[in-house]
Design a protein around this motif. Structure first.
Motif, PDB file in Angstrom:
ATOM      1  N   LYS A   1      39.718  65.662  41.923  1.00 47.28           N
ATOM      2  CA  LYS A   1      40.017  65.618  40.491  1.00 47.28           C
ATOM      3  C   LYS A   1      41.235  64.725  40.250  1.00 47.28           C
ATOM      4  CE  LYS A   1      41.197  68.734  36.697  1.00 47.28           C
ATOM      5  NZ  LYS A   1      41.432  70.144  36.346  1.00 47.28           N
ATOM      6  N   ALA A   2      42.251  64.843  41.081  1.00 46.99           N
ATOM      7  CA  ALA A   2      43.441  63.997  40.951  1.00 46.99           C
ATOM      8  C   ALA A   2      43.104  62.532  41.240  1.00 46.99           C
ATOM      9  CB  ALA A   2      44.545  64.484  41.886  1.00 46.99           C
ATOM     10  N   PHE A   3      42.319  62.279  42.296  1.00 42.91           N
ATOM     11  CA  PHE A   3      41.919  60.910  42.645  1.00 42.91           C
ATOM     12  C   PHE A   3      41.145  60.265  41.503  1.00 42.91           C
ATOM     13  CE2 PHE A   3      38.467  58.156  44.067  1.00 42.91           C
ATOM     14  CZ  PHE A   3      39.170  57.142  44.698  1.00 42.91           C
ATOM     15  N   TYR A   4      40.067  60.927  41.068  1.00 40.78           N
ATOM     16  CA  TYR A   4      39.228  60.356  40.016  1.00 40.78           C
ATOM     17  C   TYR A   4      39.951  60.320  38.668  1.00 40.78           C
ATOM     18  CZ  TYR A   4      35.170  59.917  43.010  1.00 40.78           C
ATOM     19  OH  TYR A   4      34.306  59.528  44.004  1.00 40.78           O
ATOM     20  N   GLY A   5      40.802  61.308  38.404  1.00 41.98           N
ATOM     21  CA  GLY A   5      41.565  61.290  37.165  1.00 41.98           C
ATOM     22  C   GLY A   5      42.427  60.036  37.058  1.00 41.98           C
ATOM     23  N   GLY A   6      43.115  59.690  38.135  1.00 44.22           N
ATOM     24  CA  GLY A   6      43.936  58.479  38.142  1.00 44.22           C
ATOM     25  C   GLY A   6      43.089  57.222  38.068  1.00 44.22           C
ATOM     26  N   LEU A   7      42.019  57.186  38.855  1.00 43.23           N
ATOM     27  CA  LEU A   7      41.131  56.022  38.861  1.00 43.23           C
ATOM     28  C   LEU A   7      40.540  55.799  37.478  1.00 43.23           C
ATOM     29  CD1 LEU A   7      39.501  53.781  40.342  1.00 43.23           C
ATOM     30  CD2 LEU A   7      37.777  55.565  40.835  1.00 43.23           C
ATOM     31  N   PHE A   8      40.028  56.855  36.872  1.00 42.02           N
ATOM     32  CA  PHE A   8      39.387  56.695  35.576  1.00 42.02           C
ATOM     33  C   PHE A   8      40.379  56.400  34.464  1.00 42.02           C
ATOM     34  CE2 PHE A   8      35.675  59.073  37.471  1.00 42.02           C
ATOM     35  CZ  PHE A   8      34.932  57.920  37.616  1.00 42.02           C
ATOM     36  N   GLU A   9      41.592  56.906  34.563  1.00 43.30           N
ATOM     37  CA  GLU A   9      42.613  56.518  33.584  1.00 43.30           C
ATOM     38  C   GLU A   9      42.860  55.013  33.697  1.00 43.30           C
ATOM     39  OE1 GLU A   9      47.299  57.271  32.536  1.00 43.30           O
ATOM     40  OE2 GLU A   9      46.216  58.823  33.640  1.00 43.30           O
ATOM     41  N   PHE A  10      42.982  54.507  34.935  1.00 41.74           N
ATOM     42  CA  PHE A  10      43.171  53.075  35.149  1.00 41.74           C
ATOM     43  C   PHE A  10      42.000  52.268  34.587  1.00 41.74           C
ATOM     44  CE2 PHE A  10      42.408  49.218  37.534  1.00 41.74           C
ATOM     45  CZ  PHE A  10      43.614  48.556  37.371  1.00 41.74           C
ATOM     46  N   LEU A  11      40.774  52.760  34.790  1.00 43.23           N
ATOM     47  CA  LEU A  11      39.580  52.037  34.353  1.00 43.23           C
ATOM     48  C   LEU A  11      39.301  52.184  32.856  1.00 43.23           C
ATOM     49  CD1 LEU A  11      37.159  52.771  37.348  1.00 43.23           C
ATOM     50  CD2 LEU A  11      38.344  50.612  36.824  1.00 43.23           C
ATOM     51  N   GLY A  12      40.039  53.045  32.169  1.00 41.19           N
ATOM     52  CA  GLY A  12      39.853  53.201  30.732  1.00 41.19           C
ATOM     53  C   GLY A  12      38.884  54.298  30.329  1.00 41.19           C
TER      54      GLY A  12
ATOM     55  N   GLN B   1      42.200  46.469  42.764  1.00 38.05           N
ATOM     56  CA  GLN B   1      42.653  46.515  44.158  1.00 38.05           C
ATOM     57  C   GLN B   1      44.151  46.806  44.232  1.00 38.05           C
ATOM     58  OE1 GLN B   1      41.105  43.929  47.214  1.00 38.05           O
ATOM     59  NE2 GLN B   1      43.188  43.527  47.945  1.00 38.05           N
ATOM     60  N   ALA B   2      44.950  46.173  43.381  1.00 38.23           N
ATOM     61  CA  ALA B   2      46.394  46.431  43.375  1.00 38.23           C
ATOM     62  C   ALA B   2      46.677  47.899  43.053  1.00 38.23           C
ATOM     63  CB  ALA B   2      47.089  45.510  42.372  1.00 38.23           C
ATOM     64  N   TYR B   3      45.950  48.459  42.078  1.00 39.09           N
ATOM     65  CA  TYR B   3      46.109  49.878  41.748  1.00 39.09           C
ATOM     66  C   TYR B   3      45.777  50.746  42.960  1.00 39.09           C
ATOM     67  CZ  TYR B   3      44.870  54.533  40.219  1.00 39.09           C
ATOM     68  OH  TYR B   3      44.780  55.891  40.144  1.00 39.09           O
ATOM     69  N   LEU B   4      44.652  50.460  43.603  1.00 42.31           N
ATOM     70  CA  LEU B   4      44.217  51.254  44.757  1.00 42.31           C
ATOM     71  C   LEU B   4      45.244  51.188  45.883  1.00 42.31           C
ATOM     72  CD1 LEU B   4      40.482  50.138  44.752  1.00 42.31           C
ATOM     73  CD2 LEU B   4      41.359  52.380  44.028  1.00 42.31           C
ATOM     74  N   GLU B   5      45.740  49.989  46.150  1.00 43.73           N
ATOM     75  CA  GLU B   5      46.760  49.831  47.199  1.00 43.73           C
ATOM     76  C   GLU B   5      47.997  50.644  46.871  1.00 43.73           C
ATOM     77  OE1 GLU B   5      45.515  45.355  48.739  1.00 43.73           O
ATOM     78  OE2 GLU B   5      47.059  45.557  47.189  1.00 43.73           O
ATOM     79  N   GLY B   6      48.401  50.647  45.605  1.00 40.76           N
ATOM     80  CA  GLY B   6      49.555  51.420  45.174  1.00 40.76           C
ATOM     81  C   GLY B   6      49.361  52.924  45.311  1.00 40.76           C
ATOM     82  N   GLN B   7      48.112  53.359  45.288  1.00 42.83           N
ATOM     83  CA  GLN B   7      47.786  54.782  45.429  1.00 42.83           C
ATOM     84  C   GLN B   7      47.501  55.173  46.870  1.00 42.83           C
ATOM     85  OE1 GLN B   7      47.943  56.972  42.744  1.00 42.83           O
ATOM     86  NE2 GLN B   7      48.859  55.146  41.855  1.00 42.83           N
ATOM     87  N   GLY B   8      47.505  54.210  47.773  1.00 47.52           N
ATOM     88  CA  GLY B   8      47.204  54.500  49.182  1.00 47.52           C
ATOM     89  C   GLY B   8      45.732  54.751  49.449  1.00 47.52           C
ATOM     90  N   VAL B   9      44.858  54.248  48.575  1.00 44.65           N
ATOM     91  CA  VAL B   9      43.416  54.440  48.726  1.00 44.65           C
ATOM     92  C   VAL B   9      42.910  53.497  49.821  1.00 44.65           C
ATOM     93  CG1 VAL B   9      41.175  54.203  47.557  1.00 44.65           C
ATOM     94  CG2 VAL B   9      43.146  55.170  46.334  1.00 44.65           C
ATOM     95  N   ARG B  10      41.990  53.972  50.628  1.00 46.02           N
ATOM     96  CA  ARG B  10      41.435  53.152  51.704  1.00 46.02           C
ATOM     97  C   ARG B  10      40.478  52.105  51.132  1.00 46.02           C
ATOM     98  NH1 ARG B  10      37.507  54.664  56.589  1.00 46.02           N
ATOM     99  NH2 ARG B  10      37.410  52.578  57.457  1.00 46.02           N
ATOM    100  N   ILE B  11      40.833  50.850  51.312  1.00 46.56           N
ATOM    101  CA  ILE B  11      39.989  49.729  50.900  1.00 46.56           C
ATOM    102  C   ILE B  11      39.197  49.301  52.128  1.00 46.56           C
ATOM    103  CG2 ILE B  11      39.983  47.329  50.096  1.00 46.56           C
ATOM    104  CD1 ILE B  11      42.541  48.099  48.500  1.00 46.56           C
ATOM    105  N   VAL B  12      37.878  49.312  52.016  1.00 45.55           N
ATOM    106  CA  VAL B  12      37.045  48.956  53.168  1.00 45.55           C
ATOM    107  C   VAL B  12      36.649  47.490  53.166  1.00 45.55           C
ATOM    108  CG1 VAL B  12      36.219  51.282  53.670  1.00 45.55           C
ATOM    109  CG2 VAL B  12      34.967  49.879  52.033  1.00 45.55           C
ATOM    110  N   ASP B  13      36.583  46.867  52.011  1.00 45.25           N
ATOM    111  CA  ASP B  13      36.322  45.432  51.895  1.00 45.25           C
ATOM    112  C   ASP B  13      37.158  44.931  50.725  1.00 45.25           C
ATOM    113  OD1 ASP B  13      34.250  44.916  53.943  1.00 45.25           O
ATOM    114  OD2 ASP B  13      33.071  46.305  52.727  1.00 45.25           O
TER     115      ASP B  13
END
Length: 151
Positions: A30-41, A96-108
């Protein structure tokens, strides 16, 4: 026996309304998706004690706790990945910059994966592969540019 080729009927589907996934750790997801979806609008559309959904007005994404097997592995039967179509390549880079700032694992990392297909691929807390992508931006720009006049 050969089938006759008739014109296909008009599609009855107008879009994908929602996707609903099950998660191992509801509060963490919920915390992960909440932040992601806030970023995505996106905004929360509905929330219940063990289910939450977000929407951007045309797409909905729901999570709820898993009731059975609590692991996901890419390549198993089931969802391979889910792609969010973004407005521009700059939005892919910003994601990608947002994900990196959150420590999310980027696979590609963000890049050109097919002709005029720019994307970044990353994992949610359960290892579900997600994608932010933009297709066709360069082609659209080329079509908008008037041809150069010869002197």
């Amino acid at each position: 026996m050969a089938r006759s080729r008739k014109s296909a009927p008009a599609s009855r589907v107008t879009g994908i309304d929602h996707i609903s996934i099950r998660v191992r750790d509801y509060e963490k997801s919920k915390a992960f998706y909440g932040g992601l979806f806030e970023f995505l609008g996106f905004q929360v559309s509905d929330e219940y004690p063990s289910t939450i959904g977000w929407t951007n007005g045309s797409t909905r994404f729901w999570i709820a706790p898993a009731e059975g097997r609590k692991t996901h592995r890419i390549g198993d039967v089931g969802l391979h990945h889910y792609a969010f179509q973004l407005r521009s390549r700059k939005d892919v880079d910003a994601l990608q910059a947002y994900l990196e700032g959150q420590g999310v694992r980027i696979v590609d990392a963000a890049g050109e994966y097919y002709e005029d297909y720019y994307a970044v691929f990353f994992l949610d807390p359960d290892g579900l592969k997600l994608e932010g992508m933009k297709y066709g931006e360069l082609t659209a720009k080329r079509k908008r540019k008037p041809p150069k006049k010869k002197a």
